[in-house]
Write an enzyme that holds these catalytic residues in place. Structure first.
Site, PDB file in Angstrom:
ATOM      1  N   GLU A   1       0.837  -1.199   0.000  1.00 29.13           N
ATOM      2  CA  GLU A   1       0.000   0.000   0.000  1.00 29.13           C
ATOM      3  C   GLU A   1       0.874   1.253   0.000  1.00 29.13           C
ATOM      4  O   GLU A   1       2.092   1.175   0.089  1.00 29.13           O
ATOM      5  CB  GLU A   1      -0.878   0.029   1.262  1.00 29.13           C
ATOM      6  CG  GLU A   1      -2.308  -0.480   1.043  1.00 29.13           C
ATOM      7  CD  GLU A   1      -3.183   0.569   0.368  1.00 29.13           C
ATOM      8  OE1 GLU A   1      -2.659   1.635  -0.011  1.00 29.13           O
ATOM      9  OE2 GLU A   1      -4.386   0.315   0.209  1.00 29.13           O
TER      10      GLU A   1
ATOM     11  N   ASN B   1      -5.007   4.115   8.228  1.00 26.89           N
ATOM     12  CA  ASN B   1      -4.907   3.569   6.880  1.00 26.89           C
ATOM     13  C   ASN B   1      -4.241   4.614   5.981  1.00 26.89           C
ATOM     14  O   ASN B   1      -3.222   5.170   6.348  1.00 26.89           O
ATOM     15  CB  ASN B   1      -6.309   3.142   6.411  1.00 26.89           C
ATOM     16  CG  ASN B   1      -6.271   2.202   5.234  1.00 26.89           C
ATOM     17  OD1 ASN B   1      -5.414   1.313   5.187  1.00 26.89           O
ATOM     18  ND2 ASN B   1      -7.163   2.368   4.286  1.00 26.89           N
TER      19      ASN B   1
ATOM     20  N   ASP C   1      -9.806   2.345  -3.879  1.00 24.32           N
ATOM     21  CA  ASP C   1      -8.828   2.285  -2.786  1.00 24.32           C
ATOM     22  C   ASP C   1      -7.932   3.527  -2.837  1.00 24.32           C
ATOM     23  O   ASP C   1      -8.431   4.644  -2.704  1.00 24.32           O
ATOM     24  CB  ASP C   1      -8.062   0.954  -2.898  1.00 24.32           C
ATOM     25  CG  ASP C   1      -7.322   0.588  -1.631  1.00 24.32           C
ATOM     26  OD1 ASP C   1      -6.928   1.497  -0.886  1.00 24.32           O
ATOM     27  OD2 ASP C   1      -7.108  -0.609  -1.387  1.00 24.32           O
TER      28      ASP C   1
HETATM   29 ZN    ZN Z   1      -5.842   1.716   0.714  1.00 22.70          ZN
END
Ligand code: ZN
Length: 290
Positions: free
Chosen positions: A17, A102, A197
């Site tokens: 990520e 996140n 995302d």
């Molecule tokens: Zn993400």
């Protein structure tokens, strides 16, 4: 015309990520959230180094005075990339053991924005926070499910934000005070395709959004119209960022399938780092100035 997507690092990350270019290092930073690791990939040598930061890490950004700022499980921290030392600077939800930070990114004023989510992705459990240069923290949004991609328009008057269980939203943005108002939806992703995302803007003001579960990165016009798609040989594309000396390389992070699932054979390079030259360029990243 879309050039081919190239595997540049067969990292086998569990949850790769948060890619972001580090201009001072000429390297790409990225994270393996569940591996508790911050990585730096050097495209010239192909070498990748990583730092164990001791807890889940959702995102990083370069810090103007050196090193990185991080969105960690418990809150905001700093990483000294010379020594590997981690310093916590602000708790956000350390008192909520089911939550972690996140995705995140810095704004033009040197503040770092990052949000939270429940480990089990329970709807509405998260929030979006703004870390100021003086290390003060403000909760900017509540009732967020999976706080994800964030970036700002070329004129710095619009903030784009993805809550993965909702869609791609825009806010009016006031850059000096860092205030957001007038939330509106600009795009949704059909659930059968995947969920939105991570995200980055290019130098034409268009948005590149990784579609988790959708084997692709999709480019949207600022009004939400679909402009084009880049296919990736991994289902779980998680985020993307422009890098390289000319910001013409789009780096794409990916994640592995669920353990025990039968999807591993079809995507041997899941968890890898990919790169494509889509014919447009990105912008240098904003840095944390605290
Ligand atoms: Zn993400």
């Amino acid at each position: 015309m879309v050039s081919d997507v190239e595997l540049v690092l067969d990292a086998h990350a569990v949850l790769g990520e948060g890619p972001i270019w580090l201009p001072a290092d000429n390297m790409l930073a990225w994270v393996d959230i569940m591996g508790h690791r911050v990585h730096r990939f050097d495209p010239l040598t192909g070498r990748d180094e990583s730092f164990d930061v001791g807890q889940p890490v959702g995102a990083v950004a370069p810090r103007a005075s050196g090193g990185l700022v991080m969105a960690l499980r418990d809150g905001f921290g700093l990483l000294d990339t010379a020594t590997g030392r981690v310093e916590m600077i602000a708790d956000t939800e350390a008192d909520i053991p089911g939550n972690r930070m996140n995705d995140g990114k810095c704004d033009s004023e040197g503040r770092f924005w990052a949000g939270t989510m429940a480990f089990d992705a329970r709807p509405g459990a998260g929030a979006l926070y703004r870390l100021d240069r003086d290390r003060g923290v403000t909760r900017m949004l509540s009732d967020v499910s999976i706080s994800n991609g964030i970036d700002w328009s070329l004129d710095n008057r619009t903030m784009y934000f993805i809550d993965s269980l909702s869609g791609l939203d825009a806010f009016d943005y006031e850059p000096i005070g860092g205030q957001i108002t007038n939330r509106r939806r600009i795009a949704t992703i059909p659930p059968e395709l995947g969920v939105p995302d991570g995200m980055t803007l290019d130098s034409e003001g268009y948005l590149w959004v990784a579609i988790w579960g959708g084997w692709m990165v999709r480019r949207f016009a600022p009004d939400g119209r679909i402009d084009r798609e880049i296919r990736v040989p991994v289902a779980r594309t998680s985020s993307c960022a422009f890098g390289g000396p000319d910001y013409a390389d789009l780096y794409i992070t990916t994640a592995s399938p669920e353990p025990g699932s039968d999807e591993h054979a079809a995507q041997p390079h899941a968890g890898g780092l990919f790169r494509v030259r889509p014919g447009v360029t990105g912008r240098p990243p904003n840095q944390y100035r605290g």
